[in-house]
Design an enzyme around this catalytic site. Structure first.
Site, PDB file in Angstrom:
ATOM      1  N   CYS A 123      -0.071  -5.003 -14.800  1.00  0.00           N
ATOM      2  CA  CYS A 123      -0.120  -5.046 -13.450  1.00  0.00           C
ATOM      3  C   CYS A 123       0.067  -6.600 -12.994  1.00  0.00           C
ATOM      4  CB  CYS A 123      -1.443  -4.768 -13.159  1.00  0.00           C
ATOM      5  SG  CYS A 123      -1.834  -4.603 -11.114  1.00  0.00           S
TER       6      CYS A 123
ATOM      7  N   ARG B 252       6.208   1.645 -10.822  1.00  0.00           N
ATOM      8  CA  ARG B 252       6.072   2.564 -12.213  1.00  0.00           C
ATOM      9  C   ARG B 252       5.054   3.417 -12.415  1.00  0.00           C
ATOM     10  NH1 ARG B 252       5.907  -2.768 -15.741  1.00  0.00           N
ATOM     11  NH2 ARG B 252       4.463  -3.004 -13.978  1.00  0.00           N
TER      12      ARG B 252
ATOM     13  N   HIS C 201      -3.611  -0.116 -13.826  1.00  0.00           N
ATOM     14  CA  HIS C 201      -2.701   0.049 -15.022  1.00  0.00           C
ATOM     15  C   HIS C 201      -2.383  -1.352 -15.854  1.00  0.00           C
ATOM     16  CE1 HIS C 201       0.891  -2.067 -12.876  1.00  0.00           C
ATOM     17  NE2 HIS C 201       0.044  -1.988 -11.883  1.00  0.00           N
TER      18      HIS C 201
ATOM     19  N   CYS D  41      -2.444   1.454  -7.772  1.00  0.00           N
ATOM     20  CA  CYS D  41      -1.686   0.642  -7.370  1.00  0.00           C
ATOM     21  C   CYS D  41      -0.486   0.975  -6.956  1.00  0.00           C
ATOM     22  CB  CYS D  41      -1.348  -0.555  -8.836  1.00  0.00           C
ATOM     23  SG  CYS D  41      -0.371  -1.985  -8.526  1.00  0.00           S
TER      24      CYS D  41
ATOM     25  N   ASP E  13       2.294  -0.602  -7.543  1.00  0.00           N
ATOM     26  CA  ASP E  13       3.573  -0.662  -8.327  1.00  0.00           C
ATOM     27  C   ASP E  13       4.425   0.843  -8.610  1.00  0.00           C
ATOM     28  OD1 ASP E  13       4.788  -0.507 -11.340  1.00  0.00           O
ATOM     29  OD2 ASP E  13       3.586  -2.508 -11.534  1.00  0.00           O
TER      30      ASP E  13
HETATM   31 CO    CO Z   1      -0.333  -3.147 -10.471  1.00  0.00          CO
END
Ligand code: CO
Length: 220
Positions: free
Chosen positions: A100, A45, A97, A41, A43
């Protein structure tokens, strides 16, 4: 964020690498031979190399919203093609994750414009597993389960591609479904039973008429 700080960080990083290994960058410039394709992803993090503890050169990386592998997405398909046919990776990882935002957005009734067709791929995963998901009354647990099922479906999308099917016949190419738990930092192997999954679907998705379907004698 002070963007100029990034260039200072870069200078420090270059110096640190060179102090340990003077040929570090000249060696890197010779080429890449990663053994892993990591699909994760976007993302902020959920990093790729850092959470796996690996160095530059060890993973070919593709990231997008909610670690999707849509079969009409030229970017994802090109990455898989290049990694499998040219880099000859032996492992393909789809890493989702928990927490998400993409998966969460796909669980809500909302119009998100250009994100609608992208997130509809996740809504389709929900529809495919609706009975199991609707039976989970706790909303957070249902959300986490959709994250896992989405990883599983994207692994199946990887296996649907012709280049992966061809490579599976020629070498030990393994597909892995993982989830990163942002809350604990832990990487979880979903231990997806690909043999069982493939038994049920390869009759439909098998692409090469000249090659017999590979017997389900090992993990992919
Ligand atoms: Co995500």
């Amino acid at each position: 964020m002070d963007i100029s700080q990034i260039f200072k960080n870069n200078q420090d990083w270059v110096q640190k690498k060179l102090s340990v290994e003077p040929n570090y960058f000249s060696d890197l410039s010779k080429g890449q031979t990663p053994d892993i394709l990591y699909i994760g992803c976007s993302d902020s993090r959920v990093t790729a190399e850092e959470l796996m503890g690996i160095a530059p050169g060890q993973a070919f990386v593709h990231r997008n919203i909610a670690n999707m592998v849509p079969n009409t997405d030229l970017s994802a398909m090109s990455v898989i093609n290049y990694a499998v046919q040219h880099l000859k990776v032996n492992h393909i990882v789809v890493c989702g994750h928990y927490y998400c935002g993409g998966v969460q957005a796909a669980m809500k009734s909302q119009d998100l414009g250009i994100l609608n067709p992208w997130l509809r791929n996740i809504r389709d995963v929900y529809r495919t597993h609706q009975a199991e998901l609707d039976a989970i009354k706790d909303e957070e647990l249902r959300y986490k389960r959709l994250v896992e099922l989405n990883v599983e479906e994207q692994c199946i999308n990887v296996i649907k591609t012709a280049e992966v099917q061809k490579a599976r016949r020629e070498r030990d190419l393994t597909v892995h479904g993982w989830v990163f738990d942002v809350h604990t930092g832990k990487l979880i192997d979903l231990n997806i039973d690909f043999i069982k999954l493939l038994e049920n679907i390869m009759q439909i998705y098998h692409l090469d008429p000249n090659e017999p379907e590979k017997p389900a004698d090992k993990n992919v």
